[in-house]
Design a protein around this motif. Sequence first.
Motif, short mmCIF file in Angstrom:
data_model
loop_
_atom_site.label_atom_id
_atom_site.label_comp_id
_atom_site.label_asym_id
_atom_site.label_seq_id
_atom_site.Cartn_x
_atom_site.Cartn_y
_atom_site.Cartn_z
N ASP A 1 0.80 4.05 -2.91
CA ASP A 1 0.57 5.46 -2.59
C ASP A 1 1.68 6.34 -3.17
OD1 ASP A 1 -1.78 5.12 -1.25
OD2 ASP A 1 -0.86 4.99 0.74
N LYS A 2 2.90 5.81 -3.18
CA LYS A 2 4.05 6.59 -3.65
C LYS A 2 4.05 6.75 -5.16
CE LYS A 2 9.13 6.63 -3.55
NZ LYS A 2 10.34 5.94 -3.05
N TYR A 3 3.69 5.69 -5.89
CA TYR A 3 3.88 5.70 -7.34
C TYR A 3 2.60 5.82 -8.16
CZ TYR A 3 8.73 4.41 -6.52
OH TYR A 3 10.03 4.41 -6.12
N HIS A 4 1.44 5.61 -7.55
CA HIS A 4 0.20 5.66 -8.32
C HIS A 4 -0.09 7.07 -8.83
CE1 HIS A 4 -3.83 5.12 -9.69
NE2 HIS A 4 -4.33 5.94 -8.77
N ASP A 5 -0.38 7.19 -10.13
CA ASP A 5 -0.70 8.48 -10.74
C ASP A 5 -2.21 8.60 -10.86
OD1 ASP A 5 -0.87 10.81 -12.19
OD2 ASP A 5 -0.28 9.87 -14.10
N THR B 1 0.83 -1.21 0.00
CA THR B 1 0.00 0.00 0.00
C THR B 1 0.86 1.26 0.00
OG1 THR B 1 -1.77 -1.15 1.18
CG2 THR B 1 -1.80 1.24 1.25
N ARG B 2 1.97 1.23 0.76
CA ARG B 2 2.87 2.39 0.81
C ARG B 2 3.48 2.64 -0.56
NH1 ARG B 2 8.13 2.48 1.22
NH2 ARG B 2 8.25 0.31 1.92
N LEU B 3 3.89 1.57 -1.26
CA LEU B 3 4.48 1.72 -2.58
C LEU B 3 3.46 2.22 -3.60
CD1 LEU B 3 6.76 -1.44 -2.78
CD2 LEU B 3 7.51 0.94 -2.80
N SER C 1 -7.89 1.16 -7.99
CA SER C 1 -7.30 2.48 -7.89
C SER C 1 -8.28 3.53 -8.38
CB SER C 1 -6.02 2.55 -8.74
OG SER C 1 -5.09 1.61 -8.28
N ALA D 1 -4.65 10.15 -2.67
CA ALA D 1 -3.46 9.30 -2.74
C ALA D 1 -3.63 8.22 -3.79
CB ALA D 1 -3.19 8.68 -1.37
N GLY E 1 -4.06 5.09 -3.62
CA GLY E 1 -3.42 3.82 -3.38
C GLY E 1 -4.41 2.69 -3.35
#
Length: 230
Positions: A168-172, A164-166, A189, A179, A181
Amino acid sequence: MLDIEVIEDPAAAEASLDPIRTRILQELAEPGSATQLAAKVGLPRQKVNYHLKALERHGLVQLVEERRKGNVTERVLQATAASYLISPVALASVAPDPHRFSDRFSAFWLLALAGRMVQEVGKLIAGAAAARQKLATFAIDGEITFRTAADRAAFAEELGVAVTRLVDKYHDGGAGAGAGGTPAGGASSSGTHPSGTSAGGGRKHRLVVALHPVLKTPIKPLSAKEQDND
């Protein structure tokens, strides 16, 4: 020739499941004629030709070349793929739908996700092959041994948080989106279009993380000679 072909047509799936035709597909990993196949599978050439016509009609074998031998033209065929998978699309009316329920700990949901993956990746491979483009994919396969059920549960929880953290970081999700995520439970998404692109113009990808027990290897009984040596 594809490494793997996904069969979606019910009639083609039925044709491929015939034991004799399965054997013929196996032998046709390398080009061969009905005469050559007849010697390998132990059937009359006319019978082999009957099965070859059925497989060719459903697009599972293809003509490689024709050879003239006297007054006879010998057809050389090859399987369209080295291996085959039958897509859930072949059983569309009863295929599992991942959207019917969402449970991280359900083996049935895992199967539904796996079925969807076969269906979608099969279509993507066919489309990429037709466009003569490479298909960008990524997979991780491994085994992990847990000492206790509690360890397994803790691992699953940490894995869900990390994924989930990843995401949130990379999802456009596009301008103005949150976010975006994908929660560990597997919700879709946000901020994406049906075309497969996000509101920000990026390409939408499917993310599936699976964890399940490894099948146990059957224990082979010792032979009388091996027992004597013990």
